[in-house]
Design a protein around this motif. Structure first.
Motif, mmCIF file in Angstrom:
data_model
loop_
_atom_site.group_PDB
_atom_site.id
_atom_site.type_symbol
_atom_site.label_atom_id
_atom_site.label_comp_id
_atom_site.label_asym_id
_atom_site.label_seq_id
_atom_site.Cartn_x
_atom_site.Cartn_y
_atom_site.Cartn_z
ATOM 1 N N LEU A 22 0.838 -1.202 0.000
ATOM 2 C CA LEU A 22 0.000 0.000 0.000
ATOM 3 C C LEU A 22 0.868 1.246 0.000
ATOM 4 N N TRP A 23 1.855 1.246 0.892
ATOM 5 C CA TRP A 23 2.696 2.434 0.985
ATOM 6 C C TRP A 23 3.503 2.634 -0.288
ATOM 7 N N ALA A 26 1.438 4.148 -2.863
ATOM 8 C CA ALA A 26 1.093 5.537 -2.560
ATOM 9 C C ALA A 26 2.269 6.467 -2.720
ATOM 10 N N ILE A 246 -3.374 10.929 4.642
ATOM 11 C CA ILE A 246 -3.606 9.531 5.008
ATOM 12 C C ILE A 246 -3.469 9.406 6.521
ATOM 13 N N HIS A 251 0.190 5.043 8.401
ATOM 14 C CA HIS A 251 1.605 5.275 8.135
ATOM 15 C C HIS A 251 2.483 4.536 9.140
ATOM 16 N N TYR A 302 -7.983 1.121 4.101
ATOM 17 C CA TYR A 302 -7.762 0.839 2.691
ATOM 18 C C TYR A 302 -8.640 1.737 1.821
ATOM 19 N N PHE A 305 -7.319 5.205 1.758
ATOM 20 C CA PHE A 305 -6.124 5.236 0.909
ATOM 21 C C PHE A 305 -6.514 5.327 -0.561
#
Length: 360
Positions: A22-23, A26, A246, A251, A302, A305
């Motif tokens: 995910l990170w 992003a 976010i 994070h 999620y 995000f």
């Protein structure tokens, strides 16, 4: 203290990999910003010697351990609109055609090799468009960062040690130490900046230390050398503001889980790279959803995000790309994740009246 090389079972591995992926989706572009800071710049030539890249595709683990789930991911990915393909032709009657390329913000030589026809389209284009043209001028980029320090640093007296439990601080300290970075030197950096130092595999980190070009920057610098106009669809401040929006909990969770993955982060990176190289961009989100831990908090994170990093940015990019495309002869290169889906750039440009077809 050392971070053990754990023999993860597939569930634990994918739960941790999900947060890391995910990170990465992003914020790979944040690595470009972080590289402007002294930490990467302080690496010695010996430290920067490029090691061999490793890593295995995690989908292979999933196929072996959970074949049913693997097939579900493939099935869902096949239903994602425009989920297959990196290179697209954009047309409208009476206007010179333009092109749209999905990129990955890394310096991997495999990624730097564009799909067939893309180099020719780039050479013929009159205008080159990337996510942010500020990456071409490090002084300008640095000034943009310094003008809004709250986007990269804690400016309220807080620090990463105050936000994480003691055991997670110890993990972070050891993880940074293994990369030659003392925690005290970066403790006031926001977690999305710290992730830049713990998420990259050694080979990519070494290439970054040597100032190797990633695909977007290479496209832009080639354009400048050829006397072409380069435009950006976003500013660095806007990109960082997206990261700041976010939830902090997501994070922090991603940061800790990335460190716990240890050397298996190379597998995460390789999985992302192989999905890109096979042009199976539509599999990315189904994979993340499938391996997400159960629980409303994770699902909520999620969804937030996806809305912030994908949907809203897509809408902004499409809005700003429209007048450029109307002039014709443009070559647009943005992160590949922005292309597929009902709210992806391909569909959004079609809604604006453009004919968008995959170049194969």
């Amino acid at each position: 203290m050392t971070i053990p090389a754990l023999a993860f079972n597939v569930d634990v591995l994918f739960r941790r990999a999900q947060n890391a992926m995910l990170w990465l989706l992003a914020a790979l572009h944040i690595l470009l910003l972080a590289s402007l800071f002294l930490v990467l710049g302080s690496l010695s030539e010996a430290d920067a010697a490029t090691p061999a890249c490793g890593g295995e595709n995690l989908l292979a683990d999933l196929k072996a351990e959970k074949p049913g789930l693997y097939e579900e991911i493939l099935s869902e990915g096949s239903r994602v609109p425009n989920g297959k393909g990196l290179f697209w032709k954009v047309e409208k009657t009476g206007i010179a055609p333009s092109y749209l390329l999905g990129t990955m913000h890394v310096s991997d030589p495999r990624v730097l090799k564009m799909p067939p026809g893309a180099a020719e389209a780039q050479a013929e284009a009159s205008t080159i468009v990337i996510e942010s043209d500020e990456i071409l001028d490090e002084k300008k980029a640095t000034a943009a960062l310094l003008s809004k320090p709250e986007l990269t640093m804690f400016t309220d007296g807080s620090s990463i040690e105050k936000l994480l439990p003691r055991e997670d601080v110890a993990l972070l300290e050891e993880g940074l130490k293994q990369r030659g970075i003392p925690l005290a030197a970066v403790s006031r950096m926001k977690p999305w900046m710290l992730m830049a130092f713990v998420s990259l595999p050694p080979c990519e980190l070494a290439r970054k230390a040597q100032n190797a070009a990633f695909l977007d920057k290479k496209i832009a610098t080639d354009a400048i050398a050829a006397g072409k106009q380069v435009k950006g669809l976003e500013t660095l401040a806007e990109q960082l503001s997206t990261m700041a929006a976010i939830p902090m909990d997501l994070h922090l969770k991603s940061l800790v889980e990335t460190i716990k993955l240890g050397s298996r982060m190379e597998d995460v990176f390789e999985t992302m790279t192989e999905l890109y190289l096979s042009e199976d961009i539509g599999l990315t989100m189904p994979l993340l959803k499938a391996v997400a831990p159960d629980g409303t908090d994770d699902q909520s994170g999620y969804g937030e995000f996806e809305e912030l990093v994908v949907v809203k940015r897509n809408q902004l990019m499409a809005e700003r790309a429209a007048p450029i495309l109307t002039e014709g002869g443009a070559f647009i290169a943005v992160g590949a994740l922005h292309l597929p889906g009902e709210q992806g750039l391909v569909e959004l440009l079609r809604e604006q009246g453009f004919k968008v077809t995959r170049v194969e």
